[in-house]
Design a protein around this motif. Structure first.
Motif, PDB file in Angstrom:
ATOM      1  N   GLY A 136       0.824  -1.200   0.000  1.00  0.00           N
ATOM      2  CA  GLY A 136       0.000   0.000   0.000  1.00  0.00           C
ATOM      3  C   GLY A 136       0.857   1.248   0.000  1.00  0.00           C
ATOM      4  O   GLY A 136       2.018   1.246  -0.418  1.00  0.00           O
ATOM      5  N   THR A 137       0.293   2.329   0.486  1.00  0.00           N
ATOM      6  CA  THR A 137       0.953   3.631   0.480  1.00  0.00           C
ATOM      7  C   THR A 137       1.833   3.796   1.713  1.00  0.00           C
ATOM      8  O   THR A 137       1.821   2.959   2.635  1.00  0.00           O
ATOM      9  CB  THR A 137      -0.096   4.747   0.438  1.00  0.00           C
ATOM     10  OG1 THR A 137      -0.880   4.683   1.651  1.00  0.00           O
ATOM     11  CG2 THR A 137      -1.025   4.577  -0.755  1.00  0.00           C
ATOM     12  N   LEU A 138       2.558   4.907   1.723  1.00  0.00           N
ATOM     13  CA  LEU A 138       3.364   5.225   2.902  1.00  0.00           C
ATOM     14  C   LEU A 138       2.469   5.435   4.115  1.00  0.00           C
ATOM     15  O   LEU A 138       2.813   5.056   5.243  1.00  0.00           O
ATOM     16  CB  LEU A 138       4.205   6.473   2.619  1.00  0.00           C
ATOM     17  CG  LEU A 138       5.075   6.981   3.761  1.00  0.00           C
ATOM     18  CD1 LEU A 138       6.092   5.935   4.184  1.00  0.00           C
ATOM     19  CD2 LEU A 138       5.776   8.285   3.364  1.00  0.00           C
ATOM     20  N   ARG A 139       1.317   6.044   3.897  1.00  0.00           N
ATOM     21  CA  ARG A 139       0.373   6.251   4.997  1.00  0.00           C
ATOM     22  C   ARG A 139      -0.076   4.913   5.576  1.00  0.00           C
ATOM     23  O   ARG A 139      -0.226   4.769   6.804  1.00  0.00           O
ATOM     24  CB  ARG A 139      -0.834   7.041   4.496  1.00  0.00           C
ATOM     25  CG  ARG A 139      -1.848   7.358   5.581  1.00  0.00           C
ATOM     26  CD  ARG A 139      -3.126   7.937   5.017  1.00  0.00           C
ATOM     27  NE  ARG A 139      -2.909   9.224   4.366  1.00  0.00           N
ATOM     28  CZ  ARG A 139      -2.977   9.410   3.053  1.00  0.00           C
ATOM     29  NH1 ARG A 139      -3.256   8.390   2.240  1.00  0.00           N
ATOM     30  NH2 ARG A 139      -2.778  10.599   2.538  1.00  0.00           N
ATOM     31  N   ASP A 140      -0.305   3.920   4.707  1.00  0.00           N
ATOM     32  CA  ASP A 140      -0.767   2.611   5.176  1.00  0.00           C
ATOM     33  C   ASP A 140       0.242   1.939   6.091  1.00  0.00           C
ATOM     34  O   ASP A 140      -0.138   1.126   6.944  1.00  0.00           O
ATOM     35  CB  ASP A 140      -1.059   1.702   3.980  1.00  0.00           C
ATOM     36  CG  ASP A 140      -2.226   2.188   3.142  1.00  0.00           C
ATOM     37  OD1 ASP A 140      -3.107   2.850   3.710  1.00  0.00           O
ATOM     38  OD2 ASP A 140      -2.239   1.921   1.921  1.00  0.00           O
ATOM     39  N   GLN A 141       1.537   2.245   5.945  1.00  0.00           N
ATOM     40  CA  GLN A 141       2.548   1.620   6.795  1.00  0.00           C
ATOM     41  C   GLN A 141       2.395   2.057   8.245  1.00  0.00           C
ATOM     42  O   GLN A 141       2.708   1.287   9.162  1.00  0.00           O
ATOM     43  CB  GLN A 141       3.955   1.964   6.291  1.00  0.00           C
ATOM     44  CG  GLN A 141       4.192   1.711   4.814  1.00  0.00           C
ATOM     45  CD  GLN A 141       3.722   0.353   4.367  1.00  0.00           C
ATOM     46  OE1 GLN A 141       4.051  -0.672   4.968  1.00  0.00           O
ATOM     47  NE2 GLN A 141       2.926   0.322   3.292  1.00  0.00           N
ATOM     48  N   ALA A 173      10.809  11.686   9.811  1.00  0.00           N
ATOM     49  CA  ALA A 173      10.060  12.779   9.205  1.00  0.00           C
ATOM     50  C   ALA A 173      10.493  13.065   7.778  1.00  0.00           C
ATOM     51  O   ALA A 173       9.770  13.732   7.030  1.00  0.00           O
ATOM     52  CB  ALA A 173      10.213  14.048  10.054  1.00  0.00           C
ATOM     53  N   TYR A 174      11.632  12.560   7.382  1.00  0.00           N
ATOM     54  CA  TYR A 174      12.129  12.793   6.022  1.00  0.00           C
ATOM     55  C   TYR A 174      11.497  11.864   4.988  1.00  0.00           C
ATOM     56  O   TYR A 174      11.660  12.076   3.780  1.00  0.00           O
ATOM     57  CB  TYR A 174      13.647  12.598   5.991  1.00  0.00           C
ATOM     58  CG  TYR A 174      14.095  11.245   6.477  1.00  0.00           C
ATOM     59  CD1 TYR A 174      14.152  10.147   5.611  1.00  0.00           C
ATOM     60  CD2 TYR A 174      14.452  11.042   7.804  1.00  0.00           C
ATOM     61  CE1 TYR A 174      14.559   8.903   6.048  1.00  0.00           C
ATOM     62  CE2 TYR A 174      14.859   9.797   8.259  1.00  0.00           C
ATOM     63  CZ  TYR A 174      14.907   8.729   7.379  1.00  0.00           C
ATOM     64  OH  TYR A 174      15.302   7.496   7.823  1.00  0.00           O
ATOM     65  N   LEU A 175      10.786  10.834   5.413  1.00  0.00           N
ATOM     66  CA  LEU A 175      10.270   9.828   4.471  1.00  0.00           C
ATOM     67  C   LEU A 175       9.263  10.386   3.461  1.00  0.00           C
ATOM     68  O   LEU A 175       9.364  10.078   2.269  1.00  0.00           O
ATOM     69  CB  LEU A 175       9.652   8.657   5.237  1.00  0.00           C
ATOM     70  CG  LEU A 175      10.619   7.602   5.759  1.00  0.00           C
ATOM     71  CD1 LEU A 175       9.855   6.471   6.436  1.00  0.00           C
ATOM     72  CD2 LEU A 175      11.482   7.048   4.640  1.00  0.00           C
ATOM     73  N   PRO A 176       8.253  11.169   3.849  1.00  0.00           N
ATOM     74  CA  PRO A 176       7.294  11.652   2.838  1.00  0.00           C
ATOM     75  C   PRO A 176       7.956  12.421   1.702  1.00  0.00           C
ATOM     76  O   PRO A 176       7.595  12.249   0.528  1.00  0.00           O
ATOM     77  CB  PRO A 176       6.338  12.538   3.650  1.00  0.00           C
ATOM     78  CG  PRO A 176       6.413  11.996   5.030  1.00  0.00           C
ATOM     79  CD  PRO A 176       7.833  11.563   5.212  1.00  0.00           C
ATOM     80  N   ASP A 177       8.937  13.280   2.025  1.00  0.00           N
ATOM     81  CA  ASP A 177       9.617  14.024   0.964  1.00  0.00           C
ATOM     82  C   ASP A 177      10.528  13.118   0.142  1.00  0.00           C
ATOM     83  O   ASP A 177      10.599  13.236  -1.088  1.00  0.00           O
ATOM     84  CB  ASP A 177      10.434  15.166   1.573  1.00  0.00           C
ATOM     85  CG  ASP A 177       9.553  16.251   2.184  1.00  0.00           C
ATOM     86  OD1 ASP A 177       8.394  16.374   1.727  1.00  0.00           O
ATOM     87  OD2 ASP A 177      10.013  16.945   3.103  1.00  0.00           O
ATOM     88  N   ARG A 178      11.210  12.203   0.802  1.00  0.00           N
ATOM     89  CA  ARG A 178      12.143  11.338   0.084  1.00  0.00           C
ATOM     90  C   ARG A 178      11.431  10.377  -0.849  1.00  0.00           C
ATOM     91  O   ARG A 178      11.901  10.089  -1.957  1.00  0.00           O
ATOM     92  CB  ARG A 178      12.998  10.559   1.079  1.00  0.00           C
ATOM     93  CG  ARG A 178      14.149   9.796   0.450  1.00  0.00           C
ATOM     94  CD  ARG A 178      14.836   8.899   1.450  1.00  0.00           C
ATOM     95  NE  ARG A 178      14.083   7.667   1.682  1.00  0.00           N
ATOM     96  CZ  ARG A 178      14.471   6.696   2.507  1.00  0.00           C
ATOM     97  NH1 ARG A 178      15.591   6.831   3.207  1.00  0.00           N
ATOM     98  NH2 ARG A 178      13.741   5.608   2.660  1.00  0.00           N
ATOM     99  N   VAL A 233      12.388  -1.088   0.188  1.00  0.00           N
ATOM    100  CA  VAL A 233      12.782   0.327   0.155  1.00  0.00           C
ATOM    101  C   VAL A 233      13.379   0.763   1.485  1.00  0.00           C
ATOM    102  O   VAL A 233      14.417   1.443   1.535  1.00  0.00           O
ATOM    103  CB  VAL A 233      11.570   1.206  -0.217  1.00  0.00           C
ATOM    104  CG1 VAL A 233      11.903   2.686  -0.051  1.00  0.00           C
ATOM    105  CG2 VAL A 233      11.129   0.913  -1.638  1.00  0.00           C
ATOM    106  N   LEU A 234      12.758   0.395   2.595  1.00  0.00           N
ATOM    107  CA  LEU A 234      13.198   0.840   3.911  1.00  0.00           C
ATOM    108  C   LEU A 234      14.307  -0.066   4.443  1.00  0.00           C
ATOM    109  O   LEU A 234      14.308  -1.284   4.206  1.00  0.00           O
ATOM    110  CB  LEU A 234      12.019   0.848   4.888  1.00  0.00           C
ATOM    111  CG  LEU A 234      10.820   1.718   4.493  1.00  0.00           C
ATOM    112  CD1 LEU A 234       9.744   1.629   5.561  1.00  0.00           C
ATOM    113  CD2 LEU A 234      11.241   3.166   4.270  1.00  0.00           C
ATOM    114  N   SER A 235      15.218   0.531   5.180  1.00  0.00           N
ATOM    115  CA  SER A 235      16.287  -0.243   5.809  1.00  0.00           C
ATOM    116  C   SER A 235      15.753  -0.965   7.043  1.00  0.00           C
ATOM    117  O   SER A 235      14.605  -0.751   7.468  1.00  0.00           O
ATOM    118  CB  SER A 235      17.433   0.690   6.197  1.00  0.00           C
ATOM    119  OG  SER A 235      17.011   1.603   7.206  1.00  0.00           O
ATOM    120  N   GLY A 236      16.605  -1.802   7.642  1.00  0.00           N
ATOM    121  CA  GLY A 236      16.167  -2.537   8.830  1.00  0.00           C
ATOM    122  C   GLY A 236      15.807  -1.628   9.973  1.00  0.00           C
ATOM    123  O   GLY A 236      14.778  -1.813  10.645  1.00  0.00           O
ATOM    124  N   GLY A 237      16.633  -0.601  10.221  1.00  0.00           N
ATOM    125  CA  GLY A 237      16.322   0.340  11.292  1.00  0.00           C
ATOM    126  C   GLY A 237      15.086   1.160  11.001  1.00  0.00           C
ATOM    127  O   GLY A 237      14.286   1.456  11.904  1.00  0.00           O
TER     128      GLY A 237
END
Length: 755
Positions: free
Chosen positions: A577-582, A612-617, A630-634
């Motif tokens: 899904g979307t970033l919001r869904d996460q 906080a940088y995720l939506p822009d990135r 896409v996302l790292s383990g941390g």
């Protein structure tokens, strides 16, 4: 005297009017197919089209709950949104159906027998829920077209005989009339064949939809059932994805095809036999039925166990598919170890097991299909010629291919009655030829129907194998033991978690991980669970979350759901899904909107977990990606903590959920959780997290499930730490002796040593 005649004028000059009519019909059919989409497009252009913002909102919404309990899916279609009604299967339906799915016996063998009929009947209750369902209507319409095609086959056979008779009699007018009727019959015949294929595909699609919805509702059941989690461990069923996807699709395709493959030949056998019985007479009809019995006996004797072979093939296909999916799922870990060659070897062995079995099926089919073709094609053809010859060779002069010719009409010109030109003889030959062609075509169609009916038995065996697979899935899901309910708290009681004399062991094993545990966690009493690896720390979390059944004792905890006890595992799950869904998972976008929260609230949560940088990135809240990659383990672990802050539960079980996060950010997130009033139950090895808790539960790891509990910051804890320090200092005093001994051993061996 040789026969000589001229072609009639109708055969010399074909009727141009017939050509014009045919061209007109073809033109209308083409224009109809071209004009229909145009009208649809014109009507759609007149409707209100959604704006890009409205379309994006519909894609985010996905569905909404209707007051009648159903869900309405929002499907974008040609600039608009269509609603598809989905009615979830109620739990009462599952309870009612459970009696139809008793567990399979261990020695059960797949075959076309009484057990197969019971299994198929149980599944048919699902795919045909009532007589008013769409599936029943499709079957009824399909049956009507099957009857129509059989009747058209009889009409074509009779017309074929009439056309040949007109040719033998040099009847040009009758020949042209027969050709016209032939083209006229071709229109409903071709339309009927197309509709049969269409209805068969549509029936398979409806059956799959009905069975998939039922299976998914049963499989993806919520608490306390959680069948999707327990079917592997407690049910012992592996490769469930193969069952739900490939096996259900193959079963529905086989069932829909088998209906047509059995209904049509059976209908043909009855109608064609009735038609031929009038020409063959009693002796020929008896011989015809004898041929049926002999063919069925031979083929039944040589038919292999295709049902068991199909079931094994489906299982091996599932194993190979699961192996390929595993490599894709664990690609990064495999790449770190450079394990491509090893994984290729594992997959190749799984593939070879599958191919070896498939090749064995092909070898078995060689002998079976050789016998089948010989019996059906050649024996039936020879039997057909013999049956046709009976009325001709054994009949009287007044019988023409088994049909009484009736009184012979007086010749128009008795003086011209000769063997070569006699009109009576010519009519008799024409009638005999007509009946021969018609009966031969019926016999060929009858042979084809018999062949397809015999082929259908092989398909029936394969359907038995697929039925066994689907029944195994449904039976296992229905017969999973129920999970015990937690002791419910009263509304005015303060939230707490109580484990009273609870023994913990893994499902289907006798190994005790934790001996009877007595634990009481009040709100605000944060507890940390520690101990060596593999002693059962995560097992406590699984019991508290309701995934495992406790071995005795009683558990009291708040209500189920995100607001009661929320578990954050070590491997954070990234939903499609979307970033919001996460962040809002397992809530949907509709639930997010109903809660009254906004994206600004989510941004504050991301700021707390330093994301906080995720939506822009990533391109905004509505960006859809494979977030697991896409996302790292941390980042994934911090996203798991963001979900915790979004749902704001009373209690949170944190199972090594910050092991890949730096200690400074980890401390900030733990302190924020405490500030929100969330009671923490932490499973970790990090001593730095001790200061955020008030109690410490230690699992000893002695194989007996022994545990100890201390309060952090008390004299008892300090004494325990002092004892551990004294023990370590005592061991350090022995270092000099160990070094001396090491030098002695090195000198004896002649090996240099550096200390």
């Amino acid at each position: 005297m040789a026969l000589s005649f001229e072609l009639p004028p109708l055969l010399k000059h074909p009727d141009t009017r017939s050509k014009s009519i045919l061209v007109l019909i073809a033109t209308l059919l083409v224009l109809r197919s071209r004009l229909l989409p145009t009208r649809l497009l014109q009507s759609l252009e007149g409707r209100h089209r959604l704006s890009p913002k409205e379309s994006e909102e519909a894609q985010q919404q996905l569905y909404y709950d209707h007051p009648d309990g159903s869900k309405r899916l929002l499907v974008p279609h040609r600039g608009n949104v269509k609603e598809v009604t989905i009615v979830p299967t109620p739990a009462s339906k599952f309870e009612e159906d459970k009696k139809h799915y008793p567990p399979l016996k261990d020695d059960h063998r797949v075959n076309v027998d009484r057990a197969f009929v019971k299994q198929l009947s149980a599944i048919l209750r699902i795919v045909f829920p009532s007589w008013r369902s769409k599936q029943v209507g499709i079957v009824a319409l399909h049956s009507a077209f099957l009857v129509l095609r059989t009747l058209l086959s009889v009409a074509v056979a009779r017309l074929d005989g009439k056309i040949v008779r007109a040719l033998v009699s040099a009847d040009g007018k009758g020949f042209v009339k027969g050709i016209g009727l032939w083209f006229a019959l071709a229109i409903p015949s071709t339309y009927t064949n197309s509709m049969l294929r269409h209805l068969q595909s549509k029936l398979a699609l409806h059956l799959r939809t009905q069975l998939s919805r039922y299976t998914n509702d049963l499989y993806l059941s919520s608490s306390p059932d959680l069948r999707y989690y327990r079917v592997g461990q407690e049910g012992g069923l592996e490769g469930v994805d193969q069952y739900i996807t490939t096996d259900i699709a193959a079963f529905c395709e086989s069932l829909s095809a088998l209906y047509g493959n059995m209904m049509k030949p059976t209908l043909d056998m009855f109608i064609f036999t009735a038609q031929l019985a009038r020409s063959l007479g009693l002796f020929g009809t008896i011989a015809l039925f004898g041929n049926y019995f002999a063919t069925a006996s031979i083929l039944r004797a040589v038919t292999p166990a295709f049902g068991r072979l199909a079931a094994v093939e489906a299982r091996l296909e599932g194993e190979y598919r699961a192996g390929v999916a595993r490599v894709g799922r664990e690609a990064e870990e495999v790449a770190f170890y450079n394990g491509g060659l090893r994984e290729k070897d594992i997959l190749w062995r799984a593939y070879l097991r599958l191919i070896k079995h498939v090749n064995s099926i092909y070898k078995i089919r060689i002998a079976y299909e050789w016998t089948e073709d010989y019996v059906i094609k050649y024996m039936w053809s020879a039997a057909g010629y013999l049956l046709i010859s009976i009325p001709i060779l054994l009949g009287t002069k007044k019988r023409s291919v088994g049909v009484q010719a009736g009184p012979t009409p007086p010749p128009k010109n008795p003086g011209l009655m000769t063997l070569e030109t006699g009109e009576v003889v010519e009519n008799a030959v024409a009638r005999r030829t007509e009946d021969y062609i018609a009966n031969r075509r019926l016999l060929l169609s009858l042979a084809d129907a018999g062949g397809r009916l015999m082929y259908a038995y092989k398909d029936l065996l394969e359907l038995a194998g697929l039925t066994h697979r689907i029944y195994s899935l449904l039976s296992t899901l229905h017969n999973l033991p129920p999970m015990p309910e937690f002791k419910h708290q009263q509304l005015d009681d303060p939230p707490r978690i109580v484990m009273d004399d609870v023994k913990i062991r893994p499902p289907n094993t006798s190994e005790v991980l934790v001996s009877p545990l007595n634990l009481k966690i009040e709100k605000g009493e944060h507890i940390m669970i520690t101990g060596p690896n593999g002693v059962g720390k995560t097992a406590i979390a699984r019991v508290l979350a309701g995934l495992w059944k406790a071995d005795g004792g009683e558990i009291e905890r708040p209500e189920r759901g995100e607001r009661g006890v929320f578990v954050v595992p070590q491997r954070a799950y990234m939903v499609v899904g979307t970033l919001r869904d996460q962040i809002i998972y397992p809530h949907s976008y509709a639930q997010f909107k109903a809660s009254g929260r906004t994206d600004e609230d989510l941004m504050k949560i991301l700021d707390v977990v330093h994301l906080a940088y995720l939506p822009d990135r990533e391109g905004g809240w509505t960006t859809r990606k494979e977030w697991r990659d896409v996302l790292s383990g941390g980042e994934k672990q911090r996203m798991g903590m963001a979900r915790l802050f979004y749902h704001h539960p009373k209690f949170a079980i944190l199972d090594e959920c910050t092991s890949a996060v730096s200690t400074d950010v980890e401390g900030l997130m733990y302190q924020h959780a405490k500030d929100m009033g969330i009671t923490l139950i932490t499973i970790s090895h990090r001593p730095s997290l001790t200061k955020y808790h008030t109690r410490l539960l230690t699992l000893v790891g002695d194989g007996q499930g022994t545990w100890t509990e201390t309060r952090i910051g008390t004299e008892e804890e300090r004494m325990g730490i002092e004892r551990e320090i004294a023990f370590l200092e005592g061991r350090l005093t022995e270092v000099g002796g160990w070094e001396s001994r090491l030098r002695e051993v090195a000198g004896e061996l002649g090996v240099p040593v550096k200390i």
